[in-house]
Design a protein around this motif. Structure first.
Motif, short mmCIF file in Angstrom:
data_model
loop_
_atom_site.label_atom_id
_atom_site.label_comp_id
_atom_site.label_asym_id
_atom_site.label_seq_id
_atom_site.Cartn_x
_atom_site.Cartn_y
_atom_site.Cartn_z
N SER A 279 -43.77 -27.57 44.72
CA SER A 279 -44.00 -26.42 43.83
C SER A 279 -44.19 -25.63 44.48
CB SER A 279 -44.98 -27.43 42.92
OG SER A 279 -46.38 -27.35 43.60
N ASN A 280 -45.16 -24.20 43.94
CA ASN A 280 -45.54 -23.08 44.33
C ASN A 280 -46.76 -22.96 45.03
OD1 ASN A 280 -46.29 -21.80 42.28
ND2 ASN A 280 -44.90 -21.49 41.41
N LEU A 281 -47.72 -22.27 45.79
CA LEU A 281 -49.21 -22.71 45.36
C LEU A 281 -49.84 -22.08 44.34
CD1 LEU A 281 -49.21 -20.50 49.23
CD2 LEU A 281 -50.33 -22.71 48.67
N SER A 282 -49.04 -22.08 43.23
CA SER A 282 -50.44 -21.62 41.85
C SER A 282 -49.71 -22.25 41.02
CB SER A 282 -49.65 -19.90 41.07
OG SER A 282 -50.45 -18.68 42.06
N SER A 283 -49.08 -22.83 41.67
CA SER A 283 -48.84 -24.66 40.47
C SER A 283 -50.13 -25.84 40.91
CB SER A 283 -47.57 -25.23 40.66
OG SER A 283 -46.54 -24.14 40.81
N SER A 284 -50.22 -26.67 39.64
CA SER A 284 -51.33 -27.89 39.63
C SER A 284 -51.49 -28.55 41.09
CB SER A 284 -51.26 -28.22 38.59
OG SER A 284 -52.52 -29.30 37.99
N ARG A 285 -52.38 -29.04 41.27
CA ARG A 285 -52.97 -29.93 42.13
C ARG A 285 -52.00 -31.56 41.69
NH1 ARG A 285 -58.77 -30.89 44.71
NH2 ARG A 285 -57.88 -28.29 46.41
N VAL B 119 -49.57 -36.92 42.25
CA VAL B 119 -48.88 -37.90 42.13
C VAL B 119 -47.73 -38.34 43.07
CG1 VAL B 119 -46.99 -38.25 40.62
CG2 VAL B 119 -48.67 -37.49 39.29
N ALA B 120 -47.94 -37.22 44.15
CA ALA B 120 -47.12 -37.55 45.41
C ALA B 120 -48.06 -38.52 45.95
CB ALA B 120 -46.42 -36.23 45.84
N ARG B 121 -49.23 -38.06 46.22
CA ARG B 121 -49.61 -38.94 47.10
C ARG B 121 -49.41 -41.12 46.90
NH1 ARG B 121 -54.05 -34.50 49.10
NH2 ARG B 121 -53.34 -33.49 50.75
N SER B 122 -49.80 -40.56 45.63
CA SER B 122 -50.16 -41.98 44.78
C SER B 122 -48.60 -43.14 44.97
CB SER B 122 -50.32 -42.15 43.26
OG SER B 122 -48.98 -41.93 42.34
N HIS B 123 -47.72 -42.40 45.52
CA HIS B 123 -46.27 -43.18 45.92
C HIS B 123 -46.08 -42.48 46.95
CE1 HIS B 123 -45.39 -43.89 41.44
NE2 HIS B 123 -45.22 -42.57 40.91
N ASP B 124 -47.77 -43.04 47.93
CA ASP B 124 -46.42 -43.06 49.59
C ASP B 124 -45.76 -41.71 50.04
OD1 ASP B 124 -49.03 -44.89 49.70
OD2 ASP B 124 -47.44 -45.97 49.26
N SER B 125 -45.20 -40.76 49.29
CA SER B 125 -44.92 -39.59 49.86
C SER B 125 -45.56 -38.29 50.21
CB SER B 125 -44.05 -39.43 48.00
OG SER B 125 -43.45 -40.34 47.84
N GLU B 126 -44.72 -37.51 50.69
CA GLU B 126 -45.91 -35.67 50.55
C GLU B 126 -45.72 -35.19 49.90
OE1 GLU B 126 -45.54 -35.51 55.31
OE2 GLU B 126 -42.68 -36.06 54.48
N TYR B 127 -46.19 -34.15 50.19
CA TYR B 127 -46.11 -32.91 48.67
C TYR B 127 -46.90 -31.62 49.63
CZ TYR B 127 -48.08 -29.30 46.21
OH TYR B 127 -48.28 -27.93 45.59
N PHE B 128 -46.14 -30.51 49.10
CA PHE B 128 -45.12 -29.29 50.14
C PHE B 128 -45.52 -28.16 49.12
CE2 PHE B 128 -43.81 -32.17 53.01
CZ PHE B 128 -44.59 -32.56 54.08
N ALA B 129 -46.29 -27.32 49.40
CA ALA B 129 -46.33 -25.85 48.95
C ALA B 129 -45.70 -24.90 48.77
CB ALA B 129 -48.37 -25.54 48.21
N GLU C 7 -41.53 -26.01 39.82
CA GLU C 7 -42.70 -24.70 39.60
C GLU C 7 -43.20 -25.18 38.43
OE1 GLU C 7 -41.81 -19.82 40.82
OE2 GLU C 7 -40.27 -21.03 40.01
N GLY C 8 -44.85 -24.41 38.28
CA GLY C 8 -45.81 -25.34 37.12
C GLY C 8 -45.58 -24.73 35.50
N ASN C 9 -44.18 -24.07 35.78
CA ASN C 9 -44.03 -23.14 34.47
C ASN C 9 -43.18 -24.06 33.66
OD1 ASN C 9 -41.75 -22.57 35.62
ND2 ASN C 9 -42.40 -20.38 36.16
N ILE D 97 -56.19 -13.78 40.72
CA ILE D 97 -57.06 -14.89 41.05
C ILE D 97 -56.57 -16.25 40.45
CG2 ILE D 97 -59.12 -15.48 41.44
CD1 ILE D 97 -60.00 -12.49 41.79
N TYR D 98 -56.22 -17.53 40.99
CA TYR D 98 -55.45 -18.17 40.54
C TYR D 98 -56.70 -19.17 40.65
CZ TYR D 98 -51.24 -15.66 39.60
OH TYR D 98 -50.09 -14.62 39.51
N THR D 99 -57.27 -20.52 39.40
CA THR D 99 -58.14 -21.37 39.81
C THR D 99 -58.26 -22.18 39.06
OG1 THR D 99 -59.09 -21.23 38.04
CG2 THR D 99 -59.75 -19.72 40.41
N GLU D 100 -57.69 -23.46 39.53
CA GLU D 100 -57.62 -24.80 38.76
C GLU D 100 -59.39 -25.46 38.95
OE1 GLU D 100 -54.15 -27.50 38.24
OE2 GLU D 100 -54.41 -27.91 40.04
#
Length: 460
Positions: free
Chosen positions: A289-295, A300-310, A332-334, A435-438
């Motif tokens: 996903s992109n850098l402004s999308s949810s963690r 979820v990716a890690r819970s399936h032993d998969s990688e995540y990249f932004a 994207e998170g939209n 400024i985007y925050t989560e």
């Protein structure tokens, strides 16, 4: 009123003055530039472009201008008429065309329209290519065809059927599992082309469709961006009709928002999270996903032993990273789902099919499914600076200030703290830092934004 020329296309409001708004002359100039750019970069005589439009009021006019301009350049046009962004993207390679133009201003209000440009793969052209098209438009260096060499024109009315069949043929779409559930689906298509395409898909999936704003008139009954504050009507309809799931799409059907059986928002960020959860359960691999999308996607990716990249923000950037990492899923998170087994573009139709498959196989309600995902809340703020302040210098100072944290400078400055994150991006047109925050609560997300604003002010 505005005219925005960017590397991804031209977008503006209808009417007004040339170069200030999206006037007929601006449409012709930009269509000429894209057609000329294709002619300059293709080693073939006969070029063919696929075009399609959403239902907005100006669509027929803009389509006529684009069609005539391309024919005037000697380029053949295949016109899909009322269509969706993902449908046009799929039909470009399907028809062995040399590119495409989507006539849509996406989630912008009805006075807006745009020309979005596709390459021969049915994917958005690169930033570098877009800059070349803009330069051609600026110089107006066009050479139109003589009368015997004008482009041909044809229409196609089977594009939705082809798009939907390709979705039904996907191994990860379980049509029989969905049919067995007899889902009752409420649909808000904001009186655009989703009101044609989504019911066709749902019918093939054996769902009952309750239609709201599905007449493709282009008269949007509410702000067409599928956000909670605009969707009160379908949330009420969900409760009234006892529907299982609510589906909301924007005018060009590349963003998908979902509503649970209680009439509550599933969360725009969580459309991608839920689809990724289903896919990664069956095939390990990268999620993007992109850098402004949810963690939450990372979790979820890690819970399936998969990688995540932004990636950097922007669909083209997401797609580029997806290809680099051979990703299983991205977006994207939209509410934009990009499923590469179908095509590299945001696609609400395949998003609906994959989500309903997941829902059927989990044997849960939509609210129960949502409750199983990490809960995050996002905040969006901005700080306006005086023109003489060097925004890049401020961002560099913020990078140094938080150098002991996990910091990315791929797109602005993103600081990943243990329990939350902040993403700082500068505006390309104004002295503004967005400024985007989560965080795990709305209060915490908003407070983090305020704290970062205070920190920025202390560095000025």
């Amino acid at each position: 009123m505005s005219l925005i020329k960017s590397i991804s296309g031209i977008r503006g409001t209808i009417g007004g003055k040339v170069n200030d708004n999206l006037t007929p002359l601006d449409v012709v100039k930009f269509a000429s530039a894209f057609g000329t750019w294709l002619q300059n970069n293709k080693n073939k005589k006969d070029l063919t472009l696929v075009i399609g439009r959403d239902a907005r009021i100006s669509g027929q006019m803009v389509s006529s201008l684009v069609t005539a301009t391309l024919q005037g350049l000697g380029i053949n046009v295949i016109d899909l008429g009322l269509s969706t962004t993902p449908t046009v993207e799929i039909m470009v390679p399907e028809l062995n065309a040399d590119g495409g133009i989507i006539l849509t201003a996406s989630h912008n209000p009805k006075q807006w329209n745009a020309l979005k440009l596709l390459n021969e793969k049915g994917e958005f052209i690169t930033g570098e290519n877009g800059a070349e098209v803009l330069a051609l438009a600026e110089n107006e260096d066009f050479n139109y065809a003589e009368v015997d060499d004008l482009g041909k024109y044809e229409t196609r009315d089977d594009a939705f059927d082809i798009h939907i069949q390709q979705i039904l043929d996907l191994p990860m779409v379980d049509v029989e599992a969905i049919k067995a559930k007899n889902f009752k689906v409420a649909l808000d298509a904001v009186n655009s082309t989703g009101g044609i395409a989504i019911p066709m898909l749902l019918d093939k999936l054996g769902c009952e469709t309750i239609k709201l704003y599905c007449e493709p008139t282009g008269h949007f009954p509410h702000n067409p961006e599928p956000l909670k504050e605009h969707l009160g009507d379908i949330c009420e309809l969900m409760k009234k009709e006892n529907a299982d799931v609510g589906v909301v799409v924007d005018p060009d059907v590349d963003r998908l928002a979902l509503i649970d059986e209680k009439g509550e928002m599933f969360g725009e960020e969580y459309t991608l999270v839920a689809v990724a959860d289903y896919l990664l359960k069956h095939k390990k691999g990268a999620a993007i996903s992109n850098l402004s999308s949810s963690r939450a996607l990372r979790d979820v990716a890690r819970s399936h032993d998969s990688e995540y990249f932004a990636s950097a923000v922007g669909e083209v950037n997401v797609v580029t990273l997806m290809k680099e990492k051979n990703a299983v899923i991205g977006g994207e998170g939209n509410g934009g789902i990009i499923y590469p087994d179908l095509h590299y573009g945001r696609d609400s139709l395949v998003g609906v099919a994959l989500f309903l498959t997941h829902l059927a196989k989990e044997n849960k309600t939509v609210s129960e499914l949502r409750a199983g995902y990490p809960s995050y809340f996002m905040g969006k703020k901005k700080i306006e600076l005086t023109p003489e302040i060097d925004v890049d210098a401020i961002l560099s100072k913020m990078e140094q200030e938080y150098k002991n944290e996990d910091v990315s400078t791929v797109d602005g400055v993103k600081i990943d703290f243990e329990n939350n994150w902040v993403h700082l991006r500068k505006s390309n047109t104004e002295p503004i830092i967005r400024i985007y925050t989560e965080a795990h609560s709305q209060e915490e997300a908003d407070q983090l934004g305020d704290d970062i604003i205070a920190k920025i002010k202390s560095l000025i």
